[in-house]
Design a protein around this motif. Structure first.
Motif, PDB file in Angstrom:
ATOM      1  N   GLU A  61      -4.100  15.098  -1.305  1.00 34.24           N
ATOM      2  CA  GLU A  61      -4.988  14.896  -0.164  1.00 34.24           C
ATOM      3  C   GLU A  61      -6.420  14.647  -0.626  1.00 34.24           C
ATOM      4  O   GLU A  61      -7.112  13.767  -0.101  1.00 34.24           O
ATOM      5  CB  GLU A  61      -4.934  16.121   0.749  1.00 34.24           C
ATOM      6  N   ARG A  86      -6.556  11.110  -2.014  1.00 34.86           N
ATOM      7  CA  ARG A  86      -6.487  10.117  -0.934  1.00 34.86           C
ATOM      8  C   ARG A  86      -7.792  10.059  -0.149  1.00 34.86           C
ATOM      9  O   ARG A  86      -8.156   9.004   0.384  1.00 34.86           O
ATOM     10  CB  ARG A  86      -5.306  10.417  -0.017  1.00 34.86           C
ATOM     11  N   ASP A  87      -8.521  11.186  -0.075  1.00 36.08           N
ATOM     12  CA  ASP A  87      -9.829  11.182   0.588  1.00 36.08           C
ATOM     13  C   ASP A  87     -10.859  10.390  -0.220  1.00 36.08           C
ATOM     14  O   ASP A  87     -11.808   9.847   0.344  1.00 36.08           O
ATOM     15  CB  ASP A  87     -10.348  12.609   0.783  1.00 36.08           C
ATOM     16  N   TYR A 134     -12.367   3.439  -5.092  1.00 40.21           N
ATOM     17  CA  TYR A 134     -12.230   4.843  -5.477  1.00 40.21           C
ATOM     18  C   TYR A 134     -13.632   5.397  -5.719  1.00 40.21           C
ATOM     19  O   TYR A 134     -14.467   4.723  -6.316  1.00 40.21           O
ATOM     20  CB  TYR A 134     -11.386   4.993  -6.739  1.00 40.21           C
ATOM     21  N   MET A 154       0.690   3.929  -3.133  1.00 41.57           N
ATOM     22  CA  MET A 154       0.048   5.224  -2.889  1.00 41.57           C
ATOM     23  C   MET A 154       1.038   6.391  -2.862  1.00 41.57           C
ATOM     24  O   MET A 154       0.811   7.382  -2.169  1.00 41.57           O
ATOM     25  CB  MET A 154      -0.737   5.186  -1.582  1.00 41.57           C
ATOM     26  N   LEU A 174      -0.152   8.585  -7.771  1.00 47.25           N
ATOM     27  CA  LEU A 174      -1.457   9.236  -7.730  1.00 47.25           C
ATOM     28  C   LEU A 174      -1.543  10.392  -8.722  1.00 47.25           C
ATOM     29  O   LEU A 174      -2.577  10.580  -9.377  1.00 47.25           O
ATOM     30  CB  LEU A 174      -1.766   9.711  -6.307  1.00 47.25           C
ATOM     31  N   TYR A 234       0.834  -1.207   0.000  1.00 49.48           N
ATOM     32  CA  TYR A 234       0.000   0.000   0.000  1.00 49.48           C
ATOM     33  C   TYR A 234       0.869   1.259   0.000  1.00 49.48           C
ATOM     34  O   TYR A 234       0.619   2.194  -0.763  1.00 49.48           O
ATOM     35  CB  TYR A 234      -0.927  -0.029   1.218  1.00 49.48           C
TER      36      TYR A 234
END
Length: 192
Positions: free
Chosen positions: A113, A116-117, A147, A84, A89, A80
């Motif tokens: 951010e 990732r949220d 997602y 990530m 990303l 992970y």
């Protein structure tokens, strides 16, 4: 004021509603209107989820160490962290044209951010019988990657890409290991 006003419970509440019928209808209608407006004007969000199953290696049970059940959690967390990364990303954002307005106005850290949220991972565990001790232990059997996006096609494509990144990182991780004793296989199962 009669028995109905003093009656406890449902009968008392119904008596109050009958006496205040007009007010009750106005409050109920206002609440219904708020929910209808929220349903109409809030943007839809779609979640695409992939479940990645962990298959145990094909080795005799007497050779499996008792630490193998906790090994899956550590391995998933390592994969992970490697998947990530900001670089991965940002590449996904670019490839699928995610957050176009935000990309023009926000700094890189805020974009990451936001993404990732909108994504996540959940480990799936189950009770299994440890053949060496005969006791029930909690073992990681799978994990889910998802997602969320306003566009269902983009949600699916990004979840698919994330899943591919997990599987590819697992293969690279397995190739790095000199021993295959603790190597387990990741197998994908989609639930969109």
């Amino acid at each position: 004021n009669g028995v109905a006003a003093d009656a406890p419970g449902l009968r008392g509440a119904l008596a109050v509603l009958r006496r205040r019928r007009r007010l009750s209808i106005m409050v109920g209608g206002a609440i219904a209107l708020v929910f209808v407006l929220l349903a109409v004007f809030l943007p839809s969000r779609y979640r695409s989820t992939a479940t990645i199953l962990i298959e145990e290696p094909d080795i005799p049970p007497e050779l499996v160490r008792s630490t193998i059940t906790s090994f899956g959690d550590k391995r998933i967390e390592t994969i992970y962290q490697r998947v990530m990364t900001g670089e991965n990303l940002l590449a996904i954002m670019r490839d699928y044209e995610l957050y176009p307005r935000e990309q023009r106005t926000r700094p890189r850290e805020q974009l990451l951010e936001t993404m990732r949220d909108d994504l996540g991972m959940e480990i799936v565990s189950a009770d299994v019988i440890d053949s060496t001790r005969g006791a029930s232990v909690k073992a990681t059997i799978a994990f889910k990657v998802w997602y969320e996006h306003r566009d269902p096609t983009k949600a699916f494509k990004v979840a698919n890409t994330l899943t591919s990144l997990f599987l590819n990182e697992n293969l690279r991780n397995r190739d790095r290991k000199s021993t295959r004793l603790n190597s387990s296989h990741l197998v994908i199962s989609y639930a969109v």
